[in-house]
Write a protein that holds these residues in place. Structure first.
Motif, PDB file in Angstrom:
ATOM      1  N   ARG A  64     -41.963 -15.424 -74.849  1.00 39.51           N
ATOM      2  CA  ARG A  64     -43.106 -14.655 -75.380  1.00 39.51           C
ATOM      3  C   ARG A  64     -42.904 -14.361 -76.854  1.00 39.51           C
ATOM      4  NH1 ARG A  64     -44.756  -9.844 -71.341  1.00 39.51           N
ATOM      5  NH2 ARG A  64     -46.447  -9.691 -72.859  1.00 39.51           N
ATOM      6  N   ARG A  65     -41.651 -14.112 -77.243  1.00 34.46           N
ATOM      7  CA  ARG A  65     -41.348 -13.797 -78.631  1.00 34.46           C
ATOM      8  C   ARG A  65     -41.532 -15.026 -79.524  1.00 34.46           C
ATOM      9  NH1 ARG A  65     -37.080 -14.226 -81.913  1.00 34.46           N
ATOM     10  NH2 ARG A  65     -35.720 -15.139 -80.335  1.00 34.46           N
ATOM     11  N   ILE A  66     -41.032 -16.159 -79.037  1.00 37.94           N
ATOM     12  CA  ILE A  66     -41.021 -17.370 -79.860  1.00 37.94           C
ATOM     13  C   ILE A  66     -42.365 -18.099 -79.805  1.00 37.94           C
ATOM     14  CG2 ILE A  66     -39.916 -19.650 -80.076  1.00 37.94           C
ATOM     15  CD1 ILE A  66     -37.353 -18.241 -78.901  1.00 37.94           C
ATOM     16  N   GLU A  67     -43.049 -17.946 -78.683  1.00 39.10           N
ATOM     17  CA  GLU A  67     -44.276 -18.718 -78.433  1.00 39.10           C
ATOM     18  C   GLU A  67     -44.077 -20.175 -78.792  1.00 39.10           C
ATOM     19  OE1 GLU A  67     -48.086 -17.171 -79.206  1.00 39.10           O
ATOM     20  OE2 GLU A  67     -47.408 -15.070 -79.318  1.00 39.10           O
ATOM     21  N   PRO A  68     -43.174 -20.856 -78.079  1.00 35.32           N
ATOM     22  CA  PRO A  68     -42.840 -22.243 -78.418  1.00 35.32           C
ATOM     23  C   PRO A  68     -43.960 -23.208 -78.043  1.00 35.32           C
ATOM     24  CG  PRO A  68     -41.801 -21.628 -76.357  1.00 35.32           C
ATOM     25  CD  PRO A  68     -42.488 -20.391 -76.872  1.00 35.32           C
ATOM     26  N   ASP A  69     -43.843 -24.415 -78.590  1.00 36.52           N
ATOM     27  CA  ASP A  69     -44.761 -25.487 -78.204  1.00 36.52           C
ATOM     28  C   ASP A  69     -44.326 -26.125 -76.892  1.00 36.52           C
ATOM     29  OD1 ASP A  69     -46.229 -25.409 -80.748  1.00 36.52           O
ATOM     30  OD2 ASP A  69     -44.320 -26.122 -81.572  1.00 36.52           O
ATOM     31  N   LEU A  70     -43.031 -25.995 -76.607  1.00 33.21           N
ATOM     32  CA  LEU A  70     -42.486 -26.660 -75.419  1.00 33.21           C
ATOM     33  C   LEU A  70     -41.335 -25.826 -74.863  1.00 33.21           C
ATOM     34  CD1 LEU A  70     -42.016 -29.186 -73.556  1.00 33.21           C
ATOM     35  CD2 LEU A  70     -40.614 -30.131 -75.413  1.00 33.21           C
ATOM     36  N   ILE A  71     -41.328 -25.660 -73.549  1.00 34.36           N
ATOM     37  CA  ILE A  71     -40.213 -24.990 -72.871  1.00 34.36           C
ATOM     38  C   ILE A  71     -39.539 -26.025 -71.974  1.00 34.36           C
ATOM     39  CG2 ILE A  71     -39.533 -23.150 -71.268  1.00 34.36           C
ATOM     40  CD1 ILE A  71     -42.174 -21.699 -72.102  1.00 34.36           C
ATOM     41  N   VAL A  72     -38.239 -26.195 -72.171  1.00 36.02           N
ATOM     42  CA  VAL A  72     -37.482 -27.166 -71.380  1.00 36.02           C
ATOM     43  C   VAL A  72     -36.481 -26.419 -70.504  1.00 36.02           C
ATOM     44  CG1 VAL A  72     -35.956 -29.166 -71.449  1.00 36.02           C
ATOM     45  CG2 VAL A  72     -37.704 -28.874 -73.225  1.00 36.02           C
ATOM     46  N   LEU A  73     -36.713 -26.457 -69.197  1.00 32.78           N
ATOM     47  CA  LEU A  73     -35.784 -25.849 -68.243  1.00 32.78           C
ATOM     48  C   LEU A  73     -34.881 -26.952 -67.699  1.00 32.78           C
ATOM     49  CD1 LEU A  73     -38.236 -23.666 -66.094  1.00 32.78           C
ATOM     50  CD2 LEU A  73     -36.706 -22.867 -67.868  1.00 32.78           C
ATOM     51  N   SER A  74     -33.590 -26.755 -67.819  1.00 30.06           N
ATOM     52  CA  SER A  74     -32.666 -27.765 -67.322  1.00 30.06           C
ATOM     53  C   SER A  74     -31.662 -27.094 -66.399  1.00 30.06           C
ATOM     54  CB  SER A  74     -31.938 -28.426 -68.503  1.00 30.06           C
ATOM     55  OG  SER A  74     -30.954 -29.325 -68.022  1.00 30.06           O
ATOM     56  N   SER A  75     -31.450 -27.693 -65.237  1.00 28.31           N
ATOM     57  CA  SER A  75     -30.535 -27.091 -64.263  1.00 28.31           C
ATOM     58  C   SER A  75     -29.836 -28.190 -63.478  1.00 28.31           C
ATOM     59  CB  SER A  75     -31.321 -26.186 -63.304  1.00 28.31           C
ATOM     60  OG  SER A  75     -30.458 -25.668 -62.318  1.00 28.31           O
ATOM     61  N   VAL A  76     -28.537 -28.014 -63.275  1.00 23.05           N
ATOM     62  CA  VAL A  76     -27.800 -29.042 -62.537  1.00 23.05           C
ATOM     63  C   VAL A  76     -26.957 -28.473 -61.405  1.00 23.05           C
ATOM     64  CG1 VAL A  76     -27.728 -30.668 -64.465  1.00 23.05           C
ATOM     65  CG2 VAL A  76     -25.915 -28.980 -64.249  1.00 23.05           C
ATOM     66  N   ASN A  77     -27.165 -27.207 -61.054  1.00 24.56           N
ATOM     67  CA  ASN A  77     -26.282 -26.608 -60.042  1.00 24.56           C
ATOM     68  C   ASN A  77     -26.845 -26.675 -58.633  1.00 24.56           C
ATOM     69  OD1 ASN A  77     -28.261 -24.644 -60.040  1.00 24.56           O
ATOM     70  ND2 ASN A  77     -26.832 -22.927 -60.071  1.00 24.56           N
ATOM     71  N   GLY A  78     -28.004 -27.277 -58.476  1.00 25.59           N
ATOM     72  CA  GLY A  78     -28.557 -27.416 -57.137  1.00 25.59           C
ATOM     73  C   GLY A  78     -29.550 -26.322 -56.749  1.00 25.59           C
ATOM     74  N   HIS A  79     -29.624 -25.277 -57.562  1.00 24.68           N
ATOM     75  CA  HIS A  79     -30.593 -24.202 -57.291  1.00 24.68           C
ATOM     76  C   HIS A  79     -31.864 -24.359 -58.120  1.00 24.68           C
ATOM     77  CE1 HIS A  79     -27.382 -21.109 -55.716  1.00 24.68           C
ATOM     78  NE2 HIS A  79     -27.514 -22.158 -54.948  1.00 24.68           N
ATOM     79  N   GLY A  80     -31.937 -25.423 -58.910  1.00 21.87           N
ATOM     80  CA  GLY A  80     -33.016 -25.545 -59.882  1.00 21.87           C
ATOM     81  C   GLY A  80     -34.416 -25.578 -59.282  1.00 21.87           C
ATOM     82  N   PHE A  81     -34.533 -26.211 -58.152  1.00 19.49           N
ATOM     83  CA  PHE A  81     -35.845 -26.291 -57.517  1.00 19.49           C
ATOM     84  C   PHE A  81     -36.334 -24.893 -57.143  1.00 19.49           C
ATOM     85  CE2 PHE A  81     -38.144 -26.635 -53.398  1.00 19.49           C
ATOM     86  CZ  PHE A  81     -39.298 -27.227 -53.873  1.00 19.49           C
ATOM     87  N   HIS A  82     -35.488 -24.202 -56.422  1.00 17.28           N
ATOM     88  CA  HIS A  82     -35.830 -22.856 -55.954  1.00 17.28           C
ATOM     89  C   HIS A  82     -36.041 -21.902 -57.144  1.00 17.28           C
ATOM     90  CE1 HIS A  82     -35.992 -19.750 -52.948  1.00 17.28           C
ATOM     91  NE2 HIS A  82     -35.077 -19.050 -53.576  1.00 17.28           N
TER      92      HIS A  82
END
Lengths: 155, 543
Positions: A64-82
């Motif tokens: 909210r502070r940055i108001e980016p053009d793109l947000i990239v969520l990256s997860s590799v621990n197996g909980h990323g879907f949930h």
């Protein structure tokens, strides 16, 4: 990271995107974030890297502070879907982030299979792109390029 | 270990010490399932493996980060967890998981990855366990966003909780994770420094039974030198605590092919034997793809044990004075009745037991007591002393271990930190604030983030940038490798994967051991295989 990487790689052009690179609360892995950070800077974008184990509230507040053009969520621990389903709901609930291009990638489940079903569910929940393992490294830059071609407008 | 005469009668460290005295590498999986029954089955399978093993309960990410509400929800909703939620299951449930399995002959360690583990330590103590791992730096910087100062405080309390069980007759064990920072691409001197500093922190807060970790990197010679240095520094700086070295099979991007994964694991086992590590944390052939199954873990444990036994045999045949002293099958000397009674097998060589080093990595010649040759203890070192010079003088590396400067760097880092404050926790906080310690590629807000590392084509780790670390004039001669961009980073991160997948592809499947020809493991020339020694012989004579 930020300081140094910017010195070395941060030739961001004015046309570049403001990107938030982040993982989610339960995920402590960061090599994926370091790689994405370097890659996006080399592609001419400005990166804010939130690092490991980002709580939902912090993630939303920073976006909210940055108001980016793109947000990239990256997860590799197996909980990323949930975790991703929970986070995208929180992001989309903010009016200023309701339409911000947001993607997720990495290893999103604890089993190696099931990616197509996960992808459909994540897209339905509000993500604009899902990049799971394998081809993701190649597909992601094309995806980002399509955003700049469209002047940062949504897909 | 100078306290060898007073080895704890039971406990994690004592078990490993007995195995080491018998010349057997202890192997350990990473393993954690949310479901208590499956967790129990995993422990049973580990115990039953054809190897000398200790058990592991790996916790889930929610528990690790202290989000117990999420762990509860996940259990209630049947959502998959990536480990065992020890603070969410009732203590009685965990006791039931362990009943009849965990005992002095099969100690179980809780592995968690938490920067703030007090709730975990309370839960594992409540369940009757007393062995765990981590550290205020190694589980804070790479894996959390907890401020380092808070992690240090939480770890202090956690250490004190663990140490308090000594009054009840327990022998709580704590392992540093400092030798594994970031899993890959961290130069060995920093891994050694943080591992030693965390061990000193643990000791300062009451623990007397420790292990010091080091993670296999990308070059066996560099790793052998590093483990040798770690053993030497641990012996010198922790003379009054029981300790052993634990090697982690490669923690970075793993080979995709089963053959490559197995070769890498076997290299780790051989490295552990050559360099004096007493315990090995294994990885499986599934590592590149998903969380391994119990069966895959058992196969990895057995493969590692076999490779270790083979390496023991090779060293014995070659007559090389290995870390366990000359001749692995030396007749018991009677120098340590505790160990003899426990193992009923092989005693330790007198060389290994008398120098206080716990056998680890020291050459028998020229390093008998660490005095004179290695300068003052860093604690007493003044700023004016040049730790490098003193560290290098008279270094007695074994003939096969070349000194490339890892020891001098590690000594400089440790000395600089210890000079900051007598309280090691405060010294660590100040060291990171000043950039004296700076973990390459670590994104944590309390990490200076100026240090960078790189790999040479043959897999050796080098500094590309040492930031503000006190390594001027030390880190590598010659030009520094370039700072990595994204492609270079990806290439470096996957170097081991590529190398071992290629080796596996180029190699007949049957030939899995070093040497001109595959040697059957059960060759009569070999010492007793790990499995020919029933577990009861490693355990206490009276449980």
């Amino acid at each position: 990271m930020d300081q140094h990487a910017v010195e070395q790689h941060g030739k961001a052009e004015p046309a570049g995107l403001d990107v938030v690179v982040t993982t989610m609360a339960s995920d402590s892995h960061t090599w994926n974030l370091v790689f994405l950070h370097l890659l996006l800077e080399e592609l001419g974008h400005r990166v804010t890297n939130l690092g490991a184990c980002v709580p939902d509230a912090l993630l939303v507040a920073e976006c909210r502070r940055i108001e980016p053009d793109l947000i990239v969520l990256s997860s590799v621990n197996g909980h990323g879907f949930h975790d991703g389903l929970r986070v995208i709901a929180a992001l989309r609930a903010c009016p200023e982030l309701a339409r911000t291009t947001t993607v997720i990638g990495g290893k999103l489940g604890i089993a190696g299979s099931g990616a197509p079903a996960r992808r459909r569910t994540l897209l339905a929940a509000g993500f604009d792109g899902v990049f799971e393992e394998g081809r993701a490294v190649r597909e992601f830059p094309s995806f980002v390029a399509s955003l700049t071609a469209g002047a940062g407008v949504l897909l | 270990m100078t306290r060898s005469a007073a080895l704890p009668a039971s406990g994690f460290g004592a078990f490993v010490a007995r195995a080491r005295a018998a010349g057997v590498l202890v192997v350990q999986p990473r393993m954690g399932m949310a479901d208590p029954l499956r967790m129990r089955e995993g422990l049973l399978a580990t115990r039953g493996a054809d190897a000398v093993t200790v058990g592991t309960i790996t916790l889930d990410s929610y528990t690790r980060t202290g989000d117990l509400a999420a762990a509860r929800r996940a259990l209630a909703e049947g959502v998959g967890l990536n480990g065992y939620p020890i603070a969410t299951h009732p203590a009685d449930t965990t006791r039931a998981v362990l009943r009849g399995i965990a005992d002095p002959r099969f100690p179980v360690q809780v592995r968690h990855g938490s920067a703030a583990p007090e709730h975990i330590v309370r839960a594992l103590l409540a369940a009757g366990l007393d062995a765990t791992e981590g550290g205020p730096v190694s589980y804070c910087l790479p894996y959390s966003r907890t401020p380092l100062r808070e992690a240090v405080e939480d770890w202090r309390r956690s250490c004190e909780l663990l140490a308090a069980t000594r009054e009840l007759g327990a022998a709580p064990h704590l392992e540093t994770f400092g030798g594994c920072l970031m899993g890959q691409l961290c130069p060995p001197s920093l891994l050694i420094a943080v591992s030693v500093l965390e061990a000193l922190f643990f000791r300062q807060h009451g623990l007397r039974d420790l292990s010091l970790s080091y993670a296999q990197q990308a070059d066996p010679r560099q790793d052998e030198e590093a483990l040798t240095v770690l053993g030497r520094l641990a012996a010198e700086l922790l003379p009054d605590v029981d300790h052993h070295l634990v090697l982690y099979a490669y923690m970075g991007v793993f080979p995709r092919s089963p053959g490559g994964a197995r070769l890498l694991l076997e290299d780790a086992a051989r490295l552990a034997v050559r360099a004096g590590a007493a315990r090995l944390i294994v990885k499986t052939t599934a590592e590149a793809h998903r969380i391994p199954t119990v069966e895959e873990n058992v196969r990895a444990l057995e493969a590692a044990a076999a490779a270790a036994a083979h390496e023991h045999a090779r060293l014995a045949r070659s007559g090389a004075p290995g870390p366990y002293g000359p001749g692995l099958q030396a007749v018991a000397t009677g120098s340590d009745d505790t160990v003899r009674a426990g193992t009923g097998l092989v005693g330790t060589s007198p060389v290994g037991r008398t120098d206080g080093t716990g056998l680890v990595g020291t050459s028998p010649v020229g390093r008998t007591d660490g005095t004179g040759l290695v300068g003052t203890s860093p604690v007493g070192r003044t700023a004016g002393t040049d730790p490098v010079r003193t560290g290098l003088v008279g270094t007695g590396h074994g003939p096969q271990v070349v000194d490339t400067g890892i020891e001098a760097e590690a000594r400089a880092l440790i000395g600089a930190v210890l000079d900051l404050d007598a309280d090691i926790g405060r010294a660590l906080v100040r060291a990171f604030a000043a950039g004296y310690l700076d973990v390459p590629y670590c994104l944590h807000p309390d990490n200076a983030g100026r240090a960078r590392s790189s790999l040479t084509p043959d897999g050796r780790l080098h500094w590309s940038n040492t930031g503000s670390m006190p390594l001027a004039g030390l880190a590598d001669g010659g030009p520094r490798p370039p700072i990595l961009g994204s492609a270079g980073l990806l290439s470096a991160l996957s170097h081991v994967q590529r190398t071992y997948d290629a080796r596996a592809a180029a190699r007949p499947a049957a030939e899995t051991f070093d040497g001109a020809a595959p040697v059957p493991i059960r060759t009569p020339a070999a010492p007793p295989r790990t499995t020919s020694m029933p577990r009861r012989e490693l355990g206490l004579t009276t449980p």
